[in-house]
Scaffold this active site. Sequence first.
Site, PDB file in Angstrom:
ATOM      1  N   ASN A  53       0.815  -1.212   0.000  1.00 27.73           N
ATOM      2  CA  ASN A  53       0.000   0.000   0.000  1.00 27.73           C
ATOM      3  C   ASN A  53       0.845   1.258   0.000  1.00 27.73           C
ATOM      4  OD1 ASN A  53       0.255   1.400   2.820  1.00 27.73           O
ATOM      5  ND2 ASN A  53       0.418  -0.784   3.143  1.00 27.73           N
ATOM      6  N   LYS A 100      17.853   4.327 -17.327  1.00 26.75           N
ATOM      7  CA  LYS A 100      18.939   5.162 -16.793  1.00 26.75           C
ATOM      8  C   LYS A 100      18.930   5.139 -15.266  1.00 26.75           C
ATOM      9  CE  LYS A 100      19.870   9.132 -18.898  1.00 26.75           C
ATOM     10  NZ  LYS A 100      19.639  10.462 -19.508  1.00 26.75           N
ATOM     11  N   TYR A 154      -5.301   5.070  12.158  1.00 27.92           N
ATOM     12  CA  TYR A 154      -5.539   6.071  11.115  1.00 27.92           C
ATOM     13  C   TYR A 154      -6.614   7.042  11.556  1.00 27.92           C
ATOM     14  CZ  TYR A 154      -2.675   3.646   7.664  1.00 27.92           C
ATOM     15  OH  TYR A 154      -1.617   3.104   6.989  1.00 27.92           O
ATOM     16  N   LYS A 180       0.935   0.880  16.349  1.00 25.82           N
ATOM     17  CA  LYS A 180       1.335   2.153  15.726  1.00 25.82           C
ATOM     18  C   LYS A 180       0.105   2.962  15.363  1.00 25.82           C
ATOM     19  CE  LYS A 180       3.309   2.592  11.425  1.00 25.82           C
ATOM     20  NZ  LYS A 180       4.381   2.249  10.469  1.00 25.82           N
ATOM     21  N   LYS A 182      -1.206   6.992  13.616  1.00 27.99           N
ATOM     22  CA  LYS A 182      -0.838   8.136  12.799  1.00 27.99           C
ATOM     23  C   LYS A 182      -0.832   9.406  13.633  1.00 27.99           C
ATOM     24  CE  LYS A 182      -0.434   5.659   9.202  1.00 27.99           C
ATOM     25  NZ  LYS A 182       0.912   5.437   8.651  1.00 27.99           N
ATOM     26  N   ASP A 211       3.528   7.702  13.543  1.00 30.90           N
ATOM     27  CA  ASP A 211       3.959   7.855  12.150  1.00 30.90           C
ATOM     28  C   ASP A 211       3.365   9.130  11.569  1.00 30.90           C
ATOM     29  OD1 ASP A 211       4.629   7.577   9.495  1.00 30.90           O
ATOM     30  OD2 ASP A 211       3.595   5.670   9.199  1.00 30.90           O
ATOM     31  N   ALA A 212       4.242  10.053  11.143  1.00 27.14           N
ATOM     32  CA  ALA A 212       3.791  11.345  10.586  1.00 27.14           C
ATOM     33  C   ALA A 212       3.738  11.334   9.067  1.00 27.14           C
ATOM     34  CB  ALA A 212       4.706  12.463  11.084  1.00 27.14           C
ATOM     35  N   GLU A 237       8.159   8.090  13.547  1.00 29.07           N
ATOM     36  CA  GLU A 237       8.400   7.673  12.152  1.00 29.07           C
ATOM     37  C   GLU A 237       8.157   8.776  11.141  1.00 29.07           C
ATOM     38  OE1 GLU A 237       6.470   3.971  11.159  1.00 29.07           O
ATOM     39  OE2 GLU A 237       6.156   4.568   9.072  1.00 29.07           O
ATOM     40  N   GLU A 263      10.454   4.045   4.295  1.00 30.68           N
ATOM     41  CA  GLU A 263       9.463   3.360   3.455  1.00 30.68           C
ATOM     42  C   GLU A 263       9.308   4.029   2.098  1.00 30.68           C
ATOM     43  OE1 GLU A 263       5.970   4.209   6.125  1.00 30.68           O
ATOM     44  OE2 GLU A 263       5.027   4.787   4.249  1.00 30.68           O
ATOM     45  N   ASP A 290      11.066  -1.044   1.973  1.00 34.79           N
ATOM     46  CA  ASP A 290      10.071  -2.082   1.653  1.00 34.79           C
ATOM     47  C   ASP A 290      10.387  -2.608   0.260  1.00 34.79           C
ATOM     48  OD1 ASP A 290       7.822  -3.497   0.843  1.00 34.79           O
ATOM     49  OD2 ASP A 290       6.391  -1.920   1.376  1.00 34.79           O
ATOM     50  N   HIS A 320       8.382  -1.659   6.030  1.00 34.37           N
ATOM     51  CA  HIS A 320       7.008  -1.212   5.801  1.00 34.37           C
ATOM     52  C   HIS A 320       6.270  -2.252   4.952  1.00 34.37           C
ATOM     53  CE1 HIS A 320       4.304   0.717   2.776  1.00 34.37           C
ATOM     54  NE2 HIS A 320       3.880   1.419   3.794  1.00 34.37           N
ATOM     55  N   GLU A 339       6.217  -5.092   9.614  1.00 36.12           N
ATOM     56  CA  GLU A 339       4.950  -4.427   9.885  1.00 36.12           C
ATOM     57  C   GLU A 339       3.784  -5.383   9.624  1.00 36.12           C
ATOM     58  OE1 GLU A 339       4.416  -0.803   7.609  1.00 36.12           O
ATOM     59  OE2 GLU A 339       2.870  -0.114   9.006  1.00 36.12           O
ATOM     60  N   SER A 340       2.644  -5.078  10.215  1.00 34.85           N
ATOM     61  CA  SER A 340       1.432  -5.853   9.961  1.00 34.85           C
ATOM     62  C   SER A 340       0.253  -4.894  10.106  1.00 34.85           C
ATOM     63  CB  SER A 340       1.395  -6.991  10.980  1.00 34.85           C
ATOM     64  OG  SER A 340       0.098  -7.373  11.270  1.00 34.85           O
ATOM     65  N   TYR A 341      -0.744  -5.050   9.227  1.00 36.24           N
ATOM     66  CA  TYR A 341      -1.961  -4.215   9.324  1.00 36.24           C
ATOM     67  C   TYR A 341      -3.126  -5.160   9.589  1.00 36.24           C
ATOM     68  CZ  TYR A 341       0.898  -1.112   6.315  1.00 36.24           C
ATOM     69  OH  TYR A 341       1.891  -0.367   5.754  1.00 36.24           O
TER      70      TYR A 341
HETATM   71  O1  LIG Z   1      -0.214   5.159   5.877  1.00 36.89           O
HETATM   72  C1  LIG Z   1       0.654   4.697   5.111  1.00 36.89           C
HETATM   73  O2  LIG Z   1       0.953   5.227   4.026  1.00 36.89           O
HETATM   74  C2  LIG Z   1       1.382   3.465   5.541  1.00 36.89           C
HETATM   75  C3  LIG Z   1       2.529   3.786   6.396  1.00 36.89           C
HETATM   76  O3  LIG Z   1       3.063   4.862   6.443  1.00 36.89           O
HETATM   77  C4  LIG Z   1       3.060   2.737   7.280  1.00 36.89           C
HETATM   78  O4  LIG Z   1       2.506   1.651   7.282  1.00 36.89           O
HETATM   79  O5  LIG Z   1       4.052   3.005   7.951  1.00 36.89           O
HETATM   80 MG   LIG Z   2       4.875   4.846   7.639  1.00 38.69          MG
END
Ligand SMILES: O=C([O-])CC(=O)C(=O)O
Ligand SMILES: [Mg+2]
Length: 387
Positions: A53, A100, A154, A180, A182, A211-212, A237, A263, A290, A320, A339-341
């Site tokens: 993603n 290139k 998120y 984690k 956001k 994570d910013a 992050e 990432e 990644d 990532h 990582e894992s979602y």
């Molecule tokens: O929200 C995203 O683009 C995913 C991301 O940064 C992460 O998994 O660290």
């Molecule tokens: Mg990230």
Amino acid sequence: MRIVDVREITQPIASPIRNAYIDFSRMTTSLVAVVTDVVRDGRPVVGYGFNSNGRYGQGGLIRERFRGRILEADPQSLRDDARDNIDPAKVWAAMMANEKPGGHGERSVAVGTVDMAVWDAVAKIEGKPLFRLLAERHGREANPRVFVYAAGGYYYPGKDNAALRAEMRGYLDRGYNVVKMKVGGAPIEEDRRRIEAVLAEIGAQARLAVDANGRFDLETAIAYARMLRDYPLFWYEEAGDPLDYALQAALSEFYPGPMATGENLFSHQDARNLLRYGGMRPDRDWLQFDCALSYGLVEYLRTLEVLHQFGWSPSRCIPHGGHQMSLMIAAGLGLGGNESYPDLFQPYGGFPDGVRVEEGHVVMPELPGIGFEGKSDLIRVMRELAP
Ligand SMILES: O=C([O-])CC(=O)C(=O)O
Ligand SMILES: [Mg+2]
């Protein structure tokens, strides 16, 4: 032995979530199948891959450039004669003919996606899990038990701190001990309240990373560093733009705790610049390159070589993307985890069926290739592309 087809289909992985930079309402991924004429267990070996993603599907590039270069190459030129297999590095070189240097852009995503499928096929041809193949080829001991953390937290419409806490509680209930969330998509004081809500929820049971997504300029990155250092975070992050190495370097004066980034770096040259100029600290920081976004494992091996030259251990890498390919690399080459979602980007992310997270770790099963065949919802869509 040859690659007889490379197929691609672009699939939605949309969700209503948003980070500090983008929403995922139109997110897609490329699903790729590399079909070979090698027969194992009575059926042709097919390797599968997909991009993670954050970058969109790459059907245009794969179909217009990379597929043709593989299929038009002399099959002999792609062989690993010593092992009677296909050589991923030779397939990679064929894809990158007449490209290139520099300008990695999204080309690295297209190549990384095909490369994943090539490695899946190569390990299936050898009849072993990719992590075992990698450990063998690199003279290492494989360790199928891999650290994983739960990425989420998120922003999305109507999500309050109670919902955020419930989400994090759900990850703890599933066995994770690092979560984690956001930041940077709300005013700083609101983010502080979100962080405090999550810390109150997880207590001593887990650690929190934030994570910013590259949102901040230097001033804002420092303002957040001052706020965040009040808390015992697992990491801070991607504070600033992924290519702003000076910002990253300056930030370490304001943030003594662990930071993570990488990432959105797509080549070993970018990774080298981060280590040269980004002020990253090998005793505490984390690297998140990644392979699915950055030219695949053939290139990731070069990146690991760069790390070695700069005195970094592969155990500082937690990629990532939340896909099984990075789990294979972690188990085979000693990365620090993956990582894992847990609730997102299905059916692509996650683990084979029956794999449970325990004390923040998973144990990879002994499946040939990357192990997609062990994840029933994923292998179903893969087989629709190439049975
Ligand atoms: O929200 C995203 O683009 C995913 C991301 O940064 C992460 O998994 O660290
Ligand atoms: Mg990230």
